[in-house]
Scaffold this motif. Structure first.
Motif, PDB file in Angstrom:
ATOM      1  N   GLY A  40       6.266 -13.729  10.587  1.00 43.34           N
ATOM      2  CA  GLY A  40       4.907 -14.143  10.881  1.00 43.34           C
ATOM      3  C   GLY A  40       4.029 -14.145   9.640  1.00 43.34           C
ATOM      4  O   GLY A  40       4.484 -13.847   8.528  1.00 43.34           O
ATOM      5  N   THR A  41       2.758 -14.486   9.834  1.00 42.29           N
ATOM      6  CA  THR A  41       1.779 -14.508   8.736  1.00 42.29           C
ATOM      7  C   THR A  41       0.913 -13.268   8.831  1.00 42.29           C
ATOM      8  O   THR A  41       0.213 -13.063   9.833  1.00 42.29           O
ATOM      9  CB  THR A  41       0.897 -15.766   8.820  1.00 42.29           C
ATOM     10  OG1 THR A  41       1.733 -16.927   8.781  1.00 42.29           O
ATOM     11  CG2 THR A  41      -0.090 -15.796   7.665  1.00 42.29           C
ATOM     12  N   PRO A  42       0.934 -12.415   7.822  1.00 42.47           N
ATOM     13  CA  PRO A  42       0.176 -11.153   7.904  1.00 42.47           C
ATOM     14  C   PRO A  42      -1.327 -11.366   7.761  1.00 42.47           C
ATOM     15  O   PRO A  42      -1.779 -12.310   7.118  1.00 42.47           O
ATOM     16  CB  PRO A  42       0.725 -10.350   6.725  1.00 42.47           C
ATOM     17  CG  PRO A  42       1.144 -11.385   5.732  1.00 42.47           C
ATOM     18  CD  PRO A  42       1.672 -12.532   6.548  1.00 42.47           C
ATOM     19  N   THR A  43      -2.071 -10.457   8.359  1.00 41.43           N
ATOM     20  CA  THR A  43      -3.528 -10.465   8.219  1.00 41.43           C
ATOM     21  C   THR A  43      -4.027  -9.110   7.722  1.00 41.43           C
ATOM     22  O   THR A  43      -5.218  -8.810   7.823  1.00 41.43           O
ATOM     23  CB  THR A  43      -4.204 -10.810   9.558  1.00 41.43           C
ATOM     24  OG1 THR A  43      -3.784  -9.877  10.556  1.00 41.43           O
ATOM     25  CG2 THR A  43      -3.854 -12.225   9.993  1.00 41.43           C
ATOM     26  N   VAL A  44      -3.093  -8.302   7.219  1.00 44.39           N
ATOM     27  CA  VAL A  44      -3.435  -7.002   6.653  1.00 44.39           C
ATOM     28  C   VAL A  44      -2.602  -6.839   5.392  1.00 44.39           C
ATOM     29  O   VAL A  44      -1.557  -7.481   5.246  1.00 44.39           O
ATOM     30  CB  VAL A  44      -3.134  -5.864   7.667  1.00 44.39           C
ATOM     31  CG1 VAL A  44      -1.640  -5.735   7.901  1.00 44.39           C
ATOM     32  CG2 VAL A  44      -3.723  -4.539   7.202  1.00 44.39           C
ATOM     33  N   SER A  45      -3.046  -6.007   4.481  1.00 41.99           N
ATOM     34  CA  SER A  45      -2.298  -5.815   3.242  1.00 41.99           C
ATOM     35  C   SER A  45      -1.044  -4.982   3.486  1.00 41.99           C
ATOM     36  O   SER A  45      -1.000  -4.160   4.411  1.00 41.99           O
ATOM     37  CB  SER A  45      -3.180  -5.126   2.192  1.00 41.99           C
ATOM     38  OG  SER A  45      -3.430  -3.779   2.564  1.00 41.99           O
ATOM     39  N   ARG A  46      -0.046  -5.180   2.671  1.00 41.80           N
ATOM     40  CA  ARG A  46       1.188  -4.415   2.794  1.00 41.80           C
ATOM     41  C   ARG A  46       0.939  -2.915   2.616  1.00 41.80           C
ATOM     42  O   ARG A  46       1.434  -2.110   3.412  1.00 41.80           O
ATOM     43  CB  ARG A  46       2.219  -4.923   1.779  1.00 41.80           C
ATOM     44  CG  ARG A  46       3.582  -4.242   1.876  1.00 41.80           C
ATOM     45  CD  ARG A  46       4.519  -4.765   0.799  1.00 41.80           C
ATOM     46  NE  ARG A  46       4.855  -6.156   1.015  1.00 41.80           N
ATOM     47  CZ  ARG A  46       5.914  -6.585   1.695  1.00 41.80           C
ATOM     48  NH1 ARG A  46       6.754  -5.694   2.214  1.00 41.80           N
ATOM     49  NH2 ARG A  46       6.161  -7.874   1.833  1.00 41.80           N
ATOM     50  N   PRO A  47       0.187  -2.483   1.579  1.00 40.99           N
ATOM     51  CA  PRO A  47      -0.047  -1.040   1.428  1.00 40.99           C
ATOM     52  C   PRO A  47      -0.717  -0.397   2.636  1.00 40.99           C
ATOM     53  O   PRO A  47      -0.350   0.708   3.043  1.00 40.99           O
ATOM     54  CB  PRO A  47      -0.952  -0.959   0.180  1.00 40.99           C
ATOM     55  CG  PRO A  47      -0.626  -2.191  -0.595  1.00 40.99           C
ATOM     56  CD  PRO A  47      -0.375  -3.250   0.439  1.00 40.99           C
ATOM     57  N   GLU A  48      -1.688  -1.090   3.237  1.00 36.93           N
ATOM     58  CA  GLU A  48      -2.371  -0.522   4.392  1.00 36.93           C
ATOM     59  C   GLU A  48      -1.438  -0.442   5.596  1.00 36.93           C
ATOM     60  O   GLU A  48      -1.421   0.562   6.329  1.00 36.93           O
ATOM     61  CB  GLU A  48      -3.599  -1.356   4.745  1.00 36.93           C
ATOM     62  CG  GLU A  48      -4.282  -0.976   6.062  1.00 36.93           C
ATOM     63  CD  GLU A  48      -4.710   0.485   6.125  1.00 36.93           C
ATOM     64  OE1 GLU A  48      -4.833   1.020   7.244  1.00 36.93           O
ATOM     65  OE2 GLU A  48      -4.921   1.112   5.060  1.00 36.93           O
ATOM     66  N   ALA A  49      -0.645  -1.493   5.805  1.00 40.02           N
ATOM     67  CA  ALA A  49       0.303  -1.469   6.921  1.00 40.02           C
ATOM     68  C   ALA A  49       1.326  -0.355   6.730  1.00 40.02           C
ATOM     69  O   ALA A  49       1.632   0.387   7.669  1.00 40.02           O
ATOM     70  CB  ALA A  49       1.007  -2.820   7.025  1.00 40.02           C
ATOM     71  N   GLN A  50       1.826  -0.195   5.530  1.00 40.41           N
ATOM     72  CA  GLN A  50       2.829   0.835   5.276  1.00 40.41           C
ATOM     73  C   GLN A  50       2.239   2.234   5.377  1.00 40.41           C
ATOM     74  O   GLN A  50       2.933   3.169   5.781  1.00 40.41           O
ATOM     75  CB  GLN A  50       3.480   0.598   3.910  1.00 40.41           C
ATOM     76  CG  GLN A  50       4.307  -0.679   3.872  1.00 40.41           C
ATOM     77  CD  GLN A  50       5.100  -0.836   2.590  1.00 40.41           C
ATOM     78  OE1 GLN A  50       4.849  -0.156   1.598  1.00 40.41           O
ATOM     79  NE2 GLN A  50       6.065  -1.739   2.592  1.00 40.41           N
ATOM     80  N   ARG A  51       0.988   2.370   5.045  1.00 38.17           N
ATOM     81  CA  ARG A  51       0.336   3.678   5.224  1.00 38.17           C
ATOM     82  C   ARG A  51       0.353   4.076   6.695  1.00 38.17           C
ATOM     83  O   ARG A  51       0.651   5.231   7.041  1.00 38.17           O
ATOM     84  CB  ARG A  51      -1.107   3.619   4.706  1.00 38.17           C
ATOM     85  CG  ARG A  51      -1.844   4.958   4.784  1.00 38.17           C
ATOM     86  CD  ARG A  51      -3.325   4.787   4.565  1.00 38.17           C
ATOM     87  NE  ARG A  51      -3.948   4.028   5.641  1.00 38.17           N
ATOM     88  CZ  ARG A  51      -4.258   4.531   6.829  1.00 38.17           C
ATOM     89  NH1 ARG A  51      -3.979   5.802   7.119  1.00 38.17           N
ATOM     90  NH2 ARG A  51      -4.833   3.782   7.743  1.00 38.17           N
ATOM     91  N   GLN A  52       0.068   3.118   7.585  1.00 39.64           N
ATOM     92  CA  GLN A  52       0.073   3.405   9.015  1.00 39.64           C
ATOM     93  C   GLN A  52       1.480   3.669   9.548  1.00 39.64           C
ATOM     94  O   GLN A  52       1.677   4.522  10.417  1.00 39.64           O
ATOM     95  CB  GLN A  52      -0.566   2.233   9.771  1.00 39.64           C
ATOM     96  CG  GLN A  52      -2.037   2.007   9.452  1.00 39.64           C
ATOM     97  CD  GLN A  52      -2.630   0.875  10.267  1.00 39.64           C
ATOM     98  OE1 GLN A  52      -2.430   0.802  11.484  1.00 39.64           O
ATOM     99  NE2 GLN A  52      -3.340  -0.024   9.620  1.00 39.64           N
ATOM    100  N   ILE A  53       2.459   2.943   9.022  1.00 36.70           N
ATOM    101  CA  ILE A  53       3.848   3.145   9.452  1.00 36.70           C
ATOM    102  C   ILE A  53       4.322   4.545   9.081  1.00 36.70           C
ATOM    103  O   ILE A  53       4.928   5.260   9.886  1.00 36.70           O
ATOM    104  CB  ILE A  53       4.765   2.078   8.816  1.00 36.70           C
ATOM    105  CG1 ILE A  53       4.378   0.688   9.315  1.00 36.70           C
ATOM    106  CG2 ILE A  53       6.234   2.374   9.127  1.00 36.70           C
ATOM    107  CD1 ILE A  53       4.984  -0.453   8.519  1.00 36.70           C
ATOM    108  N   VAL A  54       4.032   4.949   7.844  1.00 33.43           N
ATOM    109  CA  VAL A  54       4.422   6.287   7.383  1.00 33.43           C
ATOM    110  C   VAL A  54       3.702   7.355   8.198  1.00 33.43           C
ATOM    111  O   VAL A  54       4.299   8.350   8.621  1.00 33.43           O
ATOM    112  CB  VAL A  54       4.120   6.444   5.883  1.00 33.43           C
ATOM    113  CG1 VAL A  54       4.267   7.907   5.452  1.00 33.43           C
ATOM    114  CG2 VAL A  54       5.045   5.557   5.051  1.00 33.43           C
ATOM    115  N   ALA A  55       2.398   7.159   8.442  1.00 30.68           N
ATOM    116  CA  ALA A  55       1.616   8.149   9.186  1.00 30.68           C
ATOM    117  C   ALA A  55       2.169   8.347  10.597  1.00 30.68           C
ATOM    118  O   ALA A  55       2.258   9.478  11.091  1.00 30.68           O
ATOM    119  CB  ALA A  55       0.147   7.712   9.241  1.00 30.68           C
ATOM    120  N   ALA A  56       2.553   7.260  11.256  1.00 26.37           N
ATOM    121  CA  ALA A  56       3.099   7.353  12.608  1.00 26.37           C
ATOM    122  C   ALA A  56       4.438   8.079  12.604  1.00 26.37           C
ATOM    123  O   ALA A  56       4.749   8.858  13.517  1.00 26.37           O
ATOM    124  CB  ALA A  56       3.256   5.968  13.206  1.00 26.37           C
TER     125      ALA A  56
END
Length: 325
Positions: free
Chosen positions: A301-317
């Motif tokens: 898909g086409t992202p609408t958020v930055s990779r660093p921000e998305a990965q921060r949430q993935i790691v936090a979860a």
């Protein structure tokens, strides 16, 4: 006038016209030799850093090409002809084998880790990274972790692509094992967690995790080994077997709302397969390739958020799940 026999056709040391069967063998030999060689040169660094099975398969395929070419050079045109129908059957089988094997090797080309992810393999002051032929170990440089996580990569993804994110997980006092499945296919390393669990008795709490197909593999292991692991983190993934009645298993499902492969509809449809207290984390604007550092993935898909921000949430979860165990 004396007539000299045409030794170019029938005499000793003659150069007989190349037969169709010989030309066919040459073409196959070139394909079996050149295709693996090109694939190796294109992905050399990724292949050498991964499970050796793929390099061995490429080498074996190239050897078949060499054998075919050598066999052609030693072919004797004076041999008795083979029955036509046997020749046709043999060629059909050879072509099918060539298409299947070489086609599979081409399809199995890995998604290489980004330079930043490769650099993360050097570790840091607080995290040590150890590379082995079949896995990567990420562990804190101080203390003895009592929590462990076994991670299964997505299909055909360079395992090093997950080291930056999983290093953040390890910094929370977790020893992490990243599996290097043969050919980048997690189903070929279904039993990998056993080795880590058996060798690390100091770890009292084990969690399985995986991205995409790797998550399916992790969930299948959890399903087949009740009581052995306490946690399951699904990154853009879902199980194929029901875990709904597994009250002993804590599950976190982390997904991207713009994922072109594991879509929000897929995540919603999989809810009946997971325990009722599963923690769902939809990362707004995230896509499939954000769950690792291997660049863009065709069909995503086409992202609408930055990779660093998305990965921060993935790691936090993921860390939040581990903290409950």
């Amino acid at each position: 006038m004396t007539t000299v026999p045409d030794e170019g056709v029938t005499g000793t040391g003659s150069t007989a016209p190349r037969r169709p069967r010989a030309r066919f063998t040459v073409v196959l030999g070139i394909l079996w030799l050149v295709v693996p060689l090109v694939l190796f040169l294109l992905d050399r660094s990724v292949l050498l850093a991964g499970n050796p099975a793929q390099v061995i398969a490429l080498a074996a395929s190239g050897l078949i090409g060499v054998v075919l070419l050598v066999r052609d050079r030693s072919d004797d045109p004076r041999k008795a002809p083979v029955r036509p129908w046997l020749t046709v059957v043999g060629r059909v089988v050879a072509v099918l084998a060539t298409v299947v094997v070489l086609g599979a090797l081409i399809w199995l080309r890995p998604f290489g880790a980004t330079p930043a992810a490769v650099s993360a393999m050097s570790g840091s002051a607080d995290v040590r990274v150890t590379d082995a032929p079949a896995h990567i170990v990420i562990e804190p440089t101080s203390g003895t972790p009592t929590r462990g996580l076994v991670f299964q990569p997505g299909a055909r993804v360079d395992p090093r692509a997950y080291v930056p994110m999983l290093s953040e997980v390890s910094r929370q006092g977790v020893i992490v094992f990243v599996v290097k499945p043969p050919f980048g296919i997690g189903f070929l390393a279904m039993t990998a967690p056993h080795a880590f669990i058996d060798r690390h008795p100091e770890v009292t709490s084990w969690t399985l995790a995986g991205h995409s197909l790797g998550g399916v593999v992790a969930a299948t292991f959890a399903h087949d080994h009740p009581g052995l692991v306490r946690g399951l983190a699904l990154w853009a993934s879902y199980p194929v077997d029901s875990l709904a009645d597994r009250g002993d298993l804590a599950v976190a499902s982390v997904s991207g709302t713009r994922d072109g492969f594991t879509t929000p509809a897929d995540i919603e449809a999989s809810r009946p397969l997971l325990p009722g207290d599963t923690a769902y984390t939809p990362v707004e604007g995230a896509v499939h390739s954000y769950f690792g550092d291997y660049g863009e993935q065709p069909g995503d898909g086409t992202p609408t958020v930055s990779r660093p921000e998305a990965q921060r949430q993935i790691v936090a979860a993921t860390v939040a799940l581990l903290d409950t165990l």
